[in-house]
Structure formats: structure tokens, C-alpha cells
Enzyme design. Structure first.
Site, PDB file in Angstrom:
ATOM      1  N   LYS A  86       0.754  -9.023  -1.831  1.00 51.19           N
ATOM      2  CA  LYS A  86      -0.151  -9.621  -0.841  1.00 51.19           C
ATOM      3  C   LYS A  86      -0.486 -11.052  -1.254  1.00 51.19           C
ATOM      4  O   LYS A  86      -0.425 -11.971  -0.440  1.00 51.19           O
ATOM      5  CB  LYS A  86      -1.442  -8.795  -0.718  1.00 51.19           C
TER       6      LYS A  86
ATOM      7  N   GLN B 167      -8.672  -3.079  -1.992  1.00 49.57           N
ATOM      8  CA  GLN B 167      -7.506  -2.197  -2.104  1.00 49.57           C
ATOM      9  C   GLN B 167      -7.961  -0.737  -2.313  1.00 49.57           C
ATOM     10  O   GLN B 167      -8.776  -0.454  -3.186  1.00 49.57           O
ATOM     11  CB  GLN B 167      -6.636  -2.653  -3.288  1.00 49.57           C
TER      12      GLN B 167
ATOM     13  N   ASP C 149      -8.701  -5.531   7.178  1.00 51.47           N
ATOM     14  CA  ASP C 149      -8.086  -4.200   7.180  1.00 51.47           C
ATOM     15  C   ASP C 149      -8.522  -3.400   8.410  1.00 51.47           C
ATOM     16  O   ASP C 149      -7.935  -2.361   8.720  1.00 51.47           O
ATOM     17  CB  ASP C 149      -8.496  -3.441   5.906  1.00 51.47           C
TER      18      ASP C 149
END
Ligand code: NDP
Length: 300
Positions: A54, A98, A121
Site C-alpha cells: 500500500k 490494517q 476503507d
């Protein structure tokens, strides 16, 4: 007949190119550099690889990347304090924590502490609600990537029968919401679904998000259907050498490719689109934060 292979790797490259173009315009015209903060707690090797990828791709499209690695035993309060700092930082337009988080941390509480406008997200409860009610939301990256590929393949999804196998909050449910928003007739199947084979055979669009290697055989696929395989499963591959493994999806590719009209492979299908959509969401968040028009084709 063999299905068209939907090349997620190539598709993701075009998404990243579009994002990079918008980033350079933002920089040149408005003197703004979008920034993505990624927070990793603990040292799970798979998560470390994701976070590294990422960060690398964020820099490659010209955005700023801020990585925060915290030890496994980080108290929840410290993580929440970091999220609060990132929420308040004007250089940070997107925040991703994460998952999974270590067991002593309440995942929901952390996700819901992220400023919804920076929630790239799309897991914050407000964004979940906005998506469910058809309002402007931050959309979870994996379903967004699937939607982009489906729109590119079909043009218009209106009236198509879509079956989503799997009802998780990160893939199945948001995928179903997005398909509904594009006027598909949507069925969500799960582990209690009766006669899953028959349900799948009714699908013009079949999205598999289960996590069970090759569980959907070709004879569950309607001839000509579009199959999006989200599953990522590792299985033994003795043909590659002792102890070796390979990745497969939830769909039995070799039989499904004979029947489907189009299909995503694993690897190289949905997977690469997920990070590309994270970058797309970051640029969308940055434009919204600065009252600038959103880039077209990068949002739901
Ligand atoms: P979850 O484990 O959270 O959800 C799996 C879903 O599958 C559940 O809703 C479950 O039903 C359903 N299910 C389980 N067994 C069956 C069965 N026999 N028949 C029908 N449905 C069943 O998984 P995720 O949604 O997080 O992920 C799904 C897959 O997608 C995994 O392989 C994951 O690795 C992959 N993935 C890939 C990503 C990518 O970037 N390509 C990103 C995210 C995930 P029930 O609710 O009834 O238990």
C-alpha cells in the site's frame, strides 16, 4: 466456449494511472498533495506485506504515505489517540487501520473512531449507513473494485440478476448494496442458503466471497454469466515441489471458464483492484475535503 478473462492487474494499472493524473493536477493547480496514513499494529507477516504494498503504490501515484507501525501490545487507548491525531492532521486525507487487530483491541471501536470523511476503507458505521441508504459514502475497496470491473464489462447493470455468495461486512454486504444501487436484482447467499447450486445458476452476475477453495464448480454457473471471484485461498501444489502451495479462488476456474461469459482469475483478478481502489478512495476523500469536484470513474 471459453470465457473472457477480466484482467484485474491491467484494470488496476489503469485506475492507478487515472489516480496519478488527478494527483498531479491537484499538486499543480491547487498545491495539494493527497496523503494516506496506514496504521499497522503487531507484526503479522501477511499484514506487513499488505501495508508495504500500500505504501509503495501510494508513493508511486505521487501521494504522501504515512506509515505507523505499533507493537503488538499497544494499548487500545494509544491506538485511539493516534487515530485522533490523524483525524486532526490536515495533511492526512485517508486513514486505514490494517485488520485484523490484536485480540485485546476492540476493532469496531477503533474503526468507528476514524473520521468518516477520511475512512478510505469504508468500514465506519456512518459510511455503512450512507451506502445502505444510497447516499454519498466512502465505499469499501474490494467491492468498489468489483463494481468497476463489472461496469466496464457490462456498461449498464440494470435489471441483471446478481448473486453474492458471502455476507461479510467487508465484502458481501457492501457488494450487494452496490449492485442494488446499480439496479441489479440482488440475492445474498451464505452458509445457510438452501440449494446454493440452484441460486448460483440463476445469476447473470455471480460474486463469490466465501474463503473456500474452488467450492463453486462450473456447473453452478449460468452459461454466459459474469463471474467475479473474490476468494483468496492457499492450497497445496505438489506439482510445484514438495511443500509448495498456490493461490486459488472460491470458484473452480478451470470448469467455470468453459461456461461463463467473463471471469476474474485468482490471482490477478479482484486482488490488484483492492489497493488501486484504496488510492481512488484517497483522492476522492481529498477532493471532498477541499470542496473540489470528485474525479469521475473512481467512485461508486
Ligand atoms: P468471511 O469469512 O468474513 O465471510 C465468508 C462468508 O462466506 C460468510 O458470510 C459465510 O456465511 C459464507 N460461507 C461460508 N461457507 C459457506 C458455504 N459453504 N456456502 C455459502 N456461503 C458460505 O470472509 P470475507 O468476506 O472477509 O472474505 C471472503 C473471501 O474473500 C476470503 O477468501 C478472503 O481472503 C477474500 N478477500 C479478498 C480480498 C481481495 O482483495 N481480493 C479482500 C477481502 C477478502 P455465514 O455468514 O452464514 O457464516
Amino acid at each position: 466456449m471459453s470465457a473472457k478473462i477480466i484482467d484485474g492487474k491491467a484494470f488496476a494499472a489503469t485506475v492507478r494511472e487515472k489516480v496519478a493524473g488527478h494527483v498531479s493536477r491537484l499538486r499543480e493547480v491547487h498545491n495539494i498533495v493527497p496523503g494516506l496514513a496506514v496504521v499497522l499494529v503487531g507484526d503479522d507477516p501477511a499484514s506487513e506485506v499488505y501495508v508495504r504494498n500500500k505504501g509503495k503504490q501510494t508513493l508511486e501515484v505521487g501521494m504522501n504515505s504515512y506509515e505507523h507501525k505499533l507493537p503488538e501490545d499497544t494499548p487500545e487507548a494509544d491506538l485511539l489517540a493516534l487515530v485522533a491525531r490523524l483525524n486532526a492532521d490536515p495533511a492526512v486525507h485517508g486513514i486505514l487501520v490494517q485488520l485484523p487487530l490484536p485480540g485485546h483491541i476492540d476493532e469496531e471501536q477503533v474503526l468507528n473512531a476514524i473520521e468518516p470523511a477520511k475512512d478510505v476503507d469504508g468500514f465506519h458505521i456512518l459510511n455503512v449507513g450512507l451506502l445502505a441508504t444510497g447516499q454519498k459514502a466512502m465505499v469499501p475497496c474490494t467491492p468498489l473494485g468489483c463494481l468497476m470491473m463489472l461496469r466496464a464489462h457490462h456498461g449498464n447493470l440494470s435489471g441483471l440478476n446478481a448473486v453474492v455468495v458471502g455476507r461479510s461486512n467487508i465484502v458481501g454486504k457492501p457488494m450487494a448494496q452496490l449492485l442494488l444501487r446499480d439496479s441489479c436484482t440482488v440475492t445474498i447467499a451464505h452458509s445457510r442458503t438452501k440449494d446454493l447450486a440452484a441460486v448460483c445458476r440463476g445469476a447473470d452476475i455471480l460474486v463469490a466471497a466465501v474463503g473456500r477453495a474452488q467450492m463453486i464448480p462450473g456447473d453452478w454457473v449460468k452459461p454466459g454469466a459474469t463471474v467475479i471471484d473474490v476468494g483468496i485461498n492457499r492450497i497445496p501444489a505438489p506439482e510445484k515441489g514438495e511443500g509448495k502451495s498456490r493461490l486459488v479462488g472460491d470458484v473452480d476456474f478451470d470448469s467455470a471458464v468453459q461456461v461463463a461469459g467473463a471471469i476474474t482469475p485468482v490471482p490477478g483478478g479482484v486482488g490488484p483492484m483492492t489497493i488501486a481502489c484504496l488510492l481512488a478512495n484517497t483522492i476522492t476523500a481529498c477532493c471532498r475535503a477541499n470542496d473540489l469536484p470528485e474525479p469521475s470513474g473512481l467512485t461508486a
